[in-house]
Design an enzyme around this catalytic site. Structure first.
Site, mmCIF file in Angstrom:
data_model
loop_
_atom_site.group_PDB
_atom_site.id
_atom_site.type_symbol
_atom_site.label_atom_id
_atom_site.label_comp_id
_atom_site.label_asym_id
_atom_site.label_seq_id
_atom_site.Cartn_x
_atom_site.Cartn_y
_atom_site.Cartn_z
ATOM 1 N N GLU A 94 60.619 31.312 108.997
ATOM 2 C CA GLU A 94 59.755 32.614 109.563
ATOM 3 C C GLU A 94 60.109 32.853 110.970
ATOM 4 O O GLU A 94 60.239 32.016 111.756
ATOM 5 C CB GLU A 94 58.350 32.198 109.152
ATOM 6 C CG GLU A 94 58.267 32.220 107.639
ATOM 7 C CD GLU A 94 56.596 31.908 107.355
ATOM 8 O OE1 GLU A 94 55.932 31.422 108.203
ATOM 9 O OE2 GLU A 94 56.247 32.017 106.150
ATOM 10 N N CYS A 107 58.892 35.351 117.936
ATOM 11 C CA CYS A 107 58.704 33.944 117.765
ATOM 12 C C CYS A 107 59.722 33.539 116.896
ATOM 13 O O CYS A 107 59.700 33.807 115.706
ATOM 14 C CB CYS A 107 57.212 33.718 117.384
ATOM 15 S SG CYS A 107 56.527 31.950 117.023
ATOM 16 N N CYS A 114 58.666 20.650 109.902
ATOM 17 C CA CYS A 114 58.675 19.744 111.342
ATOM 18 C C CYS A 114 58.197 18.509 111.053
ATOM 19 O O CYS A 114 57.403 18.187 110.002
ATOM 20 C CB CYS A 114 57.565 20.564 112.247
ATOM 21 S SG CYS A 114 57.519 19.965 113.876
ATOM 22 N N CYS A 118 51.681 17.726 113.407
ATOM 23 C CA CYS A 118 50.251 18.221 113.926
ATOM 24 C C CYS A 118 49.337 18.352 112.788
ATOM 25 O O CYS A 118 49.592 19.198 111.864
ATOM 26 C CB CYS A 118 50.266 19.300 114.802
ATOM 27 S SG CYS A 118 51.539 18.949 116.110
ATOM 28 N N CYS A 121 48.258 22.140 111.869
ATOM 29 C CA CYS A 121 49.393 22.990 111.738
ATOM 30 C C CYS A 121 50.050 23.179 110.344
ATOM 31 O O CYS A 121 50.398 22.076 109.782
ATOM 32 C CB CYS A 121 50.423 22.738 112.804
ATOM 33 S SG CYS A 121 51.939 23.472 112.486
ATOM 34 N N GLY A 169 58.948 24.195 113.593
ATOM 35 C CA GLY A 169 59.691 23.197 114.049
ATOM 36 C C GLY A 169 59.364 22.693 115.339
ATOM 37 O O GLY A 169 58.754 23.366 116.295
ATOM 38 N N GLU A 170 59.918 21.457 115.843
ATOM 39 C CA GLU A 170 59.856 21.090 117.414
ATOM 40 C C GLU A 170 61.177 21.279 117.961
ATOM 41 O O GLU A 170 62.304 20.703 117.582
ATOM 42 C CB GLU A 170 59.704 19.411 117.453
ATOM 43 C CG GLU A 170 59.669 18.877 118.529
ATOM 44 C CD GLU A 170 59.040 19.479 119.842
ATOM 45 O OE1 GLU A 170 57.876 19.571 119.886
ATOM 46 O OE2 GLU A 170 59.586 19.862 120.823
ATOM 47 N N SER A 201 58.847 25.903 123.481
ATOM 48 C CA SER A 201 57.419 25.020 123.417
ATOM 49 C C SER A 201 57.702 23.730 122.857
ATOM 50 O O SER A 201 58.303 23.707 121.732
ATOM 51 C CB SER A 201 56.376 25.767 122.581
ATOM 52 O OG SER A 201 55.270 25.131 122.314
ATOM 53 N N SER A 223 52.509 22.162 124.420
ATOM 54 C CA SER A 223 51.254 22.074 123.116
ATOM 55 C C SER A 223 50.225 20.991 123.681
ATOM 56 O O SER A 223 50.673 20.016 123.158
ATOM 57 C CB SER A 223 51.906 22.331 121.911
ATOM 58 O OG SER A 223 50.985 22.451 120.833
ATOM 59 N N LEU A 224 49.389 21.252 124.174
ATOM 60 C CA LEU A 224 48.501 20.130 124.767
ATOM 61 C C LEU A 224 47.487 19.864 123.650
ATOM 62 O O LEU A 224 47.310 18.748 123.357
ATOM 63 C CB LEU A 224 48.220 20.575 126.107
ATOM 64 C CG LEU A 224 47.332 19.266 126.888
ATOM 65 C CD1 LEU A 224 48.231 18.315 127.325
ATOM 66 C CD2 LEU A 224 46.786 19.858 128.143
ATOM 67 N N ASN A 225 46.559 20.804 123.628
ATOM 68 C CA ASN A 225 45.540 20.689 122.446
ATOM 69 C C ASN A 225 44.453 19.737 122.611
ATOM 70 O O ASN A 225 43.631 19.337 121.809
ATOM 71 C CB ASN A 225 46.198 20.809 121.217
ATOM 72 C CG ASN A 225 47.061 21.783 120.943
ATOM 73 O OD1 ASN A 225 46.868 22.850 121.524
ATOM 74 N ND2 ASN A 225 48.129 21.473 120.368
ATOM 75 N N ASN A 299 42.827 29.583 113.910
ATOM 76 C CA ASN A 299 42.772 30.481 112.964
ATOM 77 C C ASN A 299 42.305 29.416 111.612
ATOM 78 O O ASN A 299 43.265 28.426 111.399
ATOM 79 C CB ASN A 299 43.893 31.423 112.441
ATOM 80 C CG ASN A 299 44.434 32.198 113.442
ATOM 81 O OD1 ASN A 299 43.305 33.155 113.497
ATOM 82 N ND2 ASN A 299 45.388 31.961 114.045
ATOM 83 N N CYS A 342 49.344 31.492 115.368
ATOM 84 C CA CYS A 342 49.518 30.182 115.716
ATOM 85 C C CYS A 342 49.280 29.084 114.717
ATOM 86 O O CYS A 342 48.199 29.001 114.049
ATOM 87 C CB CYS A 342 49.035 29.938 117.240
ATOM 88 S SG CYS A 342 49.644 28.235 117.601
HETATM 89 S S1 SF4 Z 1 52.424 22.562 116.057
HETATM 90 FE FE1 SF4 Z 1 54.874 22.671 116.450
HETATM 91 S S2 SF4 Z 1 55.233 20.389 116.640
HETATM 92 FE FE2 SF4 Z 1 53.155 20.438 115.824
HETATM 93 S S3 SF4 Z 1 53.537 20.190 113.451
HETATM 94 FE FE3 SF4 Z 1 53.484 22.562 113.986
HETATM 95 S S4 SF4 Z 1 55.649 23.239 114.310
HETATM 96 FE FE4 SF4 Z 1 55.581 20.855 114.251
#
Ligand code: SF4
Length: 376
Positions: A94, A107, A114, A118, A121, A169-170, A201, A223-225, A299, A342
Site C-alpha cells: 500500500e 507514504c 514487516c 510492533c 501496528c 515495512g522497516e 522512518s 519511531s520512538l513511542n 487510531n 499511521c
Molecule cells: S510500526 Fe513500522 S516497524 Fe513497527 S511493525 Fe509497523 S511497519 Fe513494522
C-alpha cells in the site's frame, strides 16, 4: 518462474548507458529511456514512442520492467487516497497520498509486511513476506503521480513533492533496495525530489542508522513511542535488541548535515505511553539530539488491544514539551475512514490482514522478533 533479467526500472543512468552502448545504440538513447522511466513514469516500453522499435524489442528481451498494478483505490473525505498495488508475483502493498496546502506527500512501503512486530501496528501483525525491490519502491511513486493527475487532484506531470518511507515495512531492514530507490528518486534527471522533502522512518535498527546517515542526504525519523524500556519492550519488540540507551546514542552520533534534525514519531496509546510523566521524561532522553517530535494520536484498530488517547492529551503533551524547549507538532490523523492512518496499513483482505482474522473470529498471526539485516 524467477526472472533474473535486470529490472529496467531500477537501473541508474550509468548502467542504462552501458546497456545502450552494449546494444550499439547512440548514447543519448540512455537518457531518453531514463526520462521515460523516471520523469514520465512510463508503465511499459510501448509508451516510449520516440525510442526505435528495434531498441525497445532488444530491451524487452534483455531486461524486465517493474510496473505495479493498481489493485484498489480508496479515497477519504479528507483528500487522502490509499492505493493497494499488486506486484508481479501477486503480493499486495500500500501507498498513501496525503495532500496539504503546501505539499503533496506519498507514504511509501518498503516491504511486504514487516518482521519488527510492533504490537500496535497492523502491518506488524502480518509478519514479513518479502522485501520490495528497488523498482517496486520507485514505481509506487510513478503510479501515484500518474493517478493523481488522472483523478484531477493536482496539475503537472509529477505532482508529488514529498515522500515518507513510513508505509509497510522497516526501511532500514531493506536498506540495499531503499538506497537504490532513493538514488533514483533524488536523481536530477529522474523524479528529482529534494533530499529535504524525503524522510525515512526506522523503528530503531541501530546498526544500519549510521550507514544510512553517511550514505544518504535524506531525513531520518525514529519511531520512538515510549520513554522507558519497560513500555517500549512491550510495544516494540525491537527494543529488546536495541534498547533506548543504544537507540538514542545512535541518534546522537547520527551525522547531522544539511541542518538535518531527527524527527521522533510518538504514537499516543491511551494508558500505555501517554502519561504526563512520559511527556516530562522525553526532553531528557532527547538531550543533545537535534530533534523534533511528532505526536500522533493512535487510531483504534479492530483486533488490536489499544485505544486512542483522550482528545486533549496530545496538546497537553505538546505543551509540556514546548515548556522544555522541545519542538513538537500534533499530527492530524489522515484517512481514518479508509484505514490509511499511521499503523493501519495491511493489505486489506489479504492473508495477513488482522481485520480479516478479526472478522473470522481468529487473532492476527504472531509477529516474530526478527530483524533481517539486508545490509548490502
Ligand atoms: S510500526 Fe513500522 S516497524 Fe513497527 S511493525 Fe509497523 S511497519 Fe513494522
Amino acid at each position: 518462474m524467477h526472472d533474473d533479467r535486470p529490472d529496467l526500472r531500477a537501473l541508474p543512468l550509468d548502467r542504462l548507458a552501458a546497456l545502450v552502448a552494449a546494444l550499439r545504440e547512440k548514447p543519448f538513447r540512455a537518457r531518453q529511456i531514463h526520462r521515460w522511466l523516471h520523469r514520465a513514469g512510463a508503465a511499459s516500453l510501448d509508451e516510449m514512442s520516440d525510442v526505435p522499435r528495434s531498441l525497445r524489442a532488444a530491451l524487452a528481451e534483455r531486461t524486465a520492467l517493474t510496473t505495479l498494478e493498481r489493485a484498489s483505490e480508496q479515497r477519504s473525505t479528507d483528500g487522502t487516497v490509499k492505493w493497494t498495488w499488486r506486484t508481479a508475483d501477486g503480493k499486495l502493498v500500500e501507498s498513501v497520498y496525503m495532500p496539504e496546502a503546501d505539499r503533496r506527500t506519498l507514504c511509501v512501503s518498503s516491504q511486504v509486511g514487516c518482521a519488527v512486530g510492533c504490537t500496535f501496528c497492523l502491518t506488524g501483525t502480518m509478519g514479513l513476506a518479502r522485501n520490495l525491490s528497488p523498482g517496486e519502491i520507485v514505481d509506487q511513486v510513478h503510479r501515484a503521480n500518474r493517478r493523481i493527475v488522472e483523478l484531477g487532484l493536482a496539475e503537472g506531470p509529477r505532482p508529488l513533492t514529498n515522500l515518507v518511507f513510513m508505509g509497510m515495512g522497516e526501511p532500514l531492514a531493506n536498506y540495499r533496495s531503499v538506497k537504490v530507490a532513493l538514488d533514483l528518486l533524488l536523481a536530477e534527471d529522474g523524479p528529482n525530489f529534494s533530499h529535504r522533502h524525503v524522510t525515512v522512518s526506522t523503528s530503531g535498527l541501530v546498526p544500519v542508522m549510521r550507514r544510512f546517515g553517511e550514505e544518504t542526504p535524506v531525513k531520518l525519523a525514529v519511531s520512538l513511542n515510549a520513554t522507558t524500556d519497560e513500555v517500549r519492550d512491550r510495544i516494540m519488540p525491537i527494543n529488546r535488541r536495541w534498547p533506548l540507551a543504544e537507540l538514542l546514542a545512535a541518534c546522537r552520533e547520527f551525522p547531522v548535515r544539511n541542518g538535518r534534525r531527527i524527527t521522533f514519531e510518538y504514537v499516543l496509546l491511551r494508558g500505555v505511553n501517554d502519561a504526563l510523566e512520559d511527556a516530562r521524561r522525553l526532553p531528557g532522553l532527547l538531550a543533545g539530539i537535534p530533534a523534533k517530535v511528532n505526536l500522533i494520536p493512535y487510531n483504534a484498530n479492530p483486533g488490536l488491544p489499544f485505544e486512542a488517547p483522550d482528545p486533549a492529551r496530545a496538546v497537553e503533551f505538546q505543551e509540556i514539551l514546548a515548556a522544555r524547549n522541545v519542538t513538537a507538532v500534533v499530527r492530524k490523523n489522515r484517512g481514518r475512514d479508509i484505514s490509511a492512518a499511521c499503523g493501519q496499513l495491511a493489505a486489506e483482505g489479504g492473508p495477513g490482514d488482522p481485520r480479516r482474522a478479526a472478522r473470522a473470529g481468529a487473532s492476527g498471526a504472531a509477529a516474530p522478533l526478527a530483524v533481517p539485516g539486508d545490509l548490502g
